[in-house]
Design a protein around this motif. Structure first.
Motif, PDB file in Angstrom:
ATOM      1  N   LEU A 190       0.821  -1.205   0.000  1.00  0.00           N
ATOM      2  CA  LEU A 190       0.000   0.000   0.000  1.00  0.00           C
ATOM      3  C   LEU A 190       0.857   1.257   0.000  1.00  0.00           C
ATOM      4  O   LEU A 190       0.509   2.257  -0.642  1.00  0.00           O
ATOM      5  N   ASN A 191       1.984   1.237   0.700  1.00  0.00           N
ATOM      6  CA  ASN A 191       2.874   2.395   0.679  1.00  0.00           C
ATOM      7  C   ASN A 191       3.559   2.551  -0.679  1.00  0.00           C
ATOM      8  O   ASN A 191       3.815   3.666  -1.135  1.00  0.00           O
ATOM      9  N   TYR A 192       3.843   1.439  -1.311  1.00  0.00           N
ATOM     10  CA  TYR A 192       4.370   1.434  -2.674  1.00  0.00           C
ATOM     11  C   TYR A 192       3.353   2.097  -3.613  1.00  0.00           C
ATOM     12  O   TYR A 192       3.693   2.983  -4.409  1.00  0.00           O
ATOM     13  N   ALA A 193       2.076   1.691  -3.476  1.00  0.00           N
ATOM     14  CA  ALA A 193       1.013   2.289  -4.281  1.00  0.00           C
ATOM     15  C   ALA A 193       0.842   3.765  -3.947  1.00  0.00           C
ATOM     16  O   ALA A 193       0.666   4.601  -4.853  1.00  0.00           O
ATOM     17  N   LEU A 194       0.918   4.100  -2.666  1.00  0.00           N
ATOM     18  CA  LEU A 194       0.774   5.495  -2.253  1.00  0.00           C
ATOM     19  C   LEU A 194       1.867   6.366  -2.847  1.00  0.00           C
ATOM     20  O   LEU A 194       1.611   7.487  -3.298  1.00  0.00           O
ATOM     21  N   THR A 195       3.084   5.865  -2.883  1.00  0.00           N
ATOM     22  CA  THR A 195       4.187   6.635  -3.453  1.00  0.00           C
ATOM     23  C   THR A 195       3.952   6.908  -4.935  1.00  0.00           C
ATOM     24  O   THR A 195       4.175   8.019  -5.426  1.00  0.00           O
ATOM     25  N   LEU A 196       3.476   5.901  -5.664  1.00  0.00           N
ATOM     26  CA  LEU A 196       3.155   6.097  -7.077  1.00  0.00           C
ATOM     27  C   LEU A 196       2.024   7.113  -7.237  1.00  0.00           C
ATOM     28  O   LEU A 196       2.048   7.955  -8.145  1.00  0.00           O
ATOM     29  N   GLU A 197       1.029   7.040  -6.349  1.00  0.00           N
ATOM     30  CA  GLU A 197      -0.088   7.984  -6.417  1.00  0.00           C
ATOM     31  C   GLU A 197       0.357   9.402  -6.072  1.00  0.00           C
ATOM     32  O   GLU A 197      -0.130  10.372  -6.661  1.00  0.00           O
ATOM     33  N   TYR A 198       1.272   9.549  -5.119  1.00  0.00           N
ATOM     34  CA  TYR A 198       1.848  10.862  -4.818  1.00  0.00           C
ATOM     35  C   TYR A 198       2.455  11.478  -6.085  1.00  0.00           C
ATOM     36  O   TYR A 198       2.256  12.658  -6.386  1.00  0.00           O
ATOM     37  N   LEU A 199       3.210  10.663  -6.825  1.00  0.00           N
ATOM     38  CA  LEU A 199       3.884  11.149  -8.021  1.00  0.00           C
ATOM     39  C   LEU A 199       2.879  11.557  -9.090  1.00  0.00           C
ATOM     40  O   LEU A 199       3.014  12.614  -9.722  1.00  0.00           O
ATOM     41  N   GLU A 200       1.871  10.716  -9.282  1.00  0.00           N
ATOM     42  CA  GLU A 200       0.845  11.041 -10.276  1.00  0.00           C
ATOM     43  C   GLU A 200       0.082  12.305  -9.879  1.00  0.00           C
ATOM     44  O   GLU A 200      -0.142  13.191 -10.720  1.00  0.00           O
ATOM     45  N   HIS A 254      -7.105   9.402  -4.658  1.00  0.00           N
ATOM     46  CA  HIS A 254      -6.417   8.135  -4.431  1.00  0.00           C
ATOM     47  C   HIS A 254      -5.415   8.281  -3.286  1.00  0.00           C
ATOM     48  O   HIS A 254      -5.298   7.395  -2.423  1.00  0.00           O
ATOM     49  N   VAL A 255      -4.672   9.381  -3.306  1.00  0.00           N
ATOM     50  CA  VAL A 255      -3.707   9.654  -2.237  1.00  0.00           C
ATOM     51  C   VAL A 255      -4.414   9.720  -0.890  1.00  0.00           C
ATOM     52  O   VAL A 255      -3.996   9.086   0.090  1.00  0.00           O
ATOM     53  N   ASP A 256      -5.480  10.488  -0.826  1.00  0.00           N
ATOM     54  CA  ASP A 256      -6.212  10.647   0.436  1.00  0.00           C
ATOM     55  C   ASP A 256      -6.764   9.306   0.931  1.00  0.00           C
ATOM     56  O   ASP A 256      -6.734   9.014   2.134  1.00  0.00           O
ATOM     57  N   PHE A 257      -7.266   8.506   0.012  1.00  0.00           N
ATOM     58  CA  PHE A 257      -7.843   7.207   0.337  1.00  0.00           C
ATOM     59  C   PHE A 257      -6.790   6.274   0.936  1.00  0.00           C
ATOM     60  O   PHE A 257      -7.011   5.639   1.978  1.00  0.00           O
ATOM     61  N   LEU A 258      -5.620   6.199   0.297  1.00  0.00           N
ATOM     62  CA  LEU A 258      -4.563   5.320   0.772  1.00  0.00           C
ATOM     63  C   LEU A 258      -3.968   5.824   2.088  1.00  0.00           C
ATOM     64  O   LEU A 258      -3.663   5.024   2.980  1.00  0.00           O
ATOM     65  N   LYS A 259      -3.817   7.138   2.209  1.00  0.00           N
ATOM     66  CA  LYS A 259      -3.290   7.696   3.458  1.00  0.00           C
ATOM     67  C   LYS A 259      -4.227   7.404   4.628  1.00  0.00           C
ATOM     68  O   LYS A 259      -3.772   7.060   5.731  1.00  0.00           O
ATOM     69  N   LYS A 260      -5.505   7.515   4.391  1.00  0.00           N
ATOM     70  CA  LYS A 260      -6.479   7.233   5.450  1.00  0.00           C
ATOM     71  C   LYS A 260      -6.414   5.771   5.865  1.00  0.00           C
ATOM     72  O   LYS A 260      -6.456   5.442   7.067  1.00  0.00           O
ATOM     73  N   GLY A 261      -6.295   4.891   4.882  1.00  0.00           N
ATOM     74  CA  GLY A 261      -6.226   3.473   5.176  1.00  0.00           C
ATOM     75  C   GLY A 261      -4.963   3.077   5.929  1.00  0.00           C
ATOM     76  O   GLY A 261      -4.990   2.214   6.803  1.00  0.00           O
ATOM     77  N   LEU A 262      -3.860   3.728   5.587  1.00  0.00           N
ATOM     78  CA  LEU A 262      -2.579   3.409   6.217  1.00  0.00           C
ATOM     79  C   LEU A 262      -2.396   4.091   7.567  1.00  0.00           C
ATOM     80  O   LEU A 262      -1.656   3.607   8.421  1.00  0.00           O
ATOM     81  N   GLY A 263      -3.062   5.222   7.749  1.00  0.00           N
ATOM     82  CA  GLY A 263      -2.922   5.948   9.004  1.00  0.00           C
ATOM     83  C   GLY A 263      -1.491   6.389   9.256  1.00  0.00           C
ATOM     84  O   GLY A 263      -0.818   6.906   8.368  1.00  0.00           O
ATOM     85  N   LYS A 264      -0.990   6.120  10.462  1.00  0.00           N
ATOM     86  CA  LYS A 264       0.363   6.543  10.834  1.00  0.00           C
ATOM     87  C   LYS A 264       1.446   5.787  10.073  1.00  0.00           C
ATOM     88  O   LYS A 264       2.613   6.208  10.065  1.00  0.00           O
TER      89      LYS A 264
END
Length: 231
Positions: A70-80, A112-122
């Motif tokens: 999920l953090n891997y996906a989040l990093t890609l979403e940050y870039l996009e 997408h970024v907000d969704f993944l960040k919420k799911g991952l939390g801290k």
């Protein structure tokens, strides 16, 4: 930082060249540009320490491994998200269709970024810092379409590559809900760039293949390493 890269050492199996050629760049242009600013978007491995140092397991599924994915996906979403936001802010599009595409996709990627960040939390990784000069080149009127096309194709392949490695059912559902949208983005930008026209090259079609190739974590990191879009 220098954007010059020894591609023969970096891209042994041709993943980076494949993405560049799919975006419409021939080998000579690809090598001359060095950072592929107009072909693919990404970052130095030094900008992705949590991803590069915490390799995702393809054999042992676990909740801990799911967090890595999920953090891997989040990093890609940050870039996009950063790429499309910068493009919309700059507003140098070659056509109204490209502008509309960027405006809509910028919202999607931010969500997408907000969704993944919420799911991952801290446990969520922080957003990487962009190299403004490299971004400016990538979002120019000349390069935006090709960059977006390669970026979306790479994102779809990256999600497909990690789907089988996810253990938690809820995470699988979440990843698939994003993956299908990224695939729609990829088809949309290809259509805008002429892939839907009669006589277009098959490689440029919105749906160019019967089966898509999934991209491994290593293959994706080669792409993001090749650009230098992060400071």
């Amino acid at each position: 930082m220098s954007h010059q890269i020894n591609l023969d050492q970096l891209d042994v199996d041709g993943d980076v060249r494949e993405a560049a050629e799919a975006a419409g760049f021939d080998r000579s242009t690809f090598l001359r540009n060095g950072a592929l600013a107009g072909a693919v978007v990404g970052a130095s491995v030094f900008g992705l320490p949590s991803i590069a140092q915490a390799k995702i397991s393809t054999k042992n599924k676990s909740t801990k491994n799911d967090i890595k994915i999920l953090n891997y996906a989040l990093t890609l979403e940050y870039l996009e998200a950063a790429f499309y936001k910068a493009a919309v802010d700059q507003d140098q599009f070659a056509s109204p269709e490209l502008k509309q595409f960027a405006q809509v996709v910028a919202v999607h990627e931010k969500e997408h970024v907000d969704f993944l960040k919420k799911g991952l939390g801290k446990a969520a990784v922080k957003a990487p810092k962009l190299d403004t000069s490299a971004v400016a080149t990538a979002i120019s009127a000349q390069n935006f379409g090709a960059t977006a096309k390669a970026l979306e194709d790479a994102g779809v392949a990256a999600y497909a590559g990690q789907g089988p490695n996810i253990k938690t059912r809820a995470y699988v559902t979440a990843a698939l809900s994003i993956h299908s949208v990224e695939a729609r983005h990829a088809a949309w930008i290809r259509y805008i760039l002429g892939g839907g026209a009669v006589g277009a090259k098959p490689a440029d079609y919105p749906a160019p293949k019967t089966f898509d190739k999934a991209r491994s974590e290593a293959g994706t990191l080669k792409l993001v390493t090749s650009t230098g879009l992060l400071a």
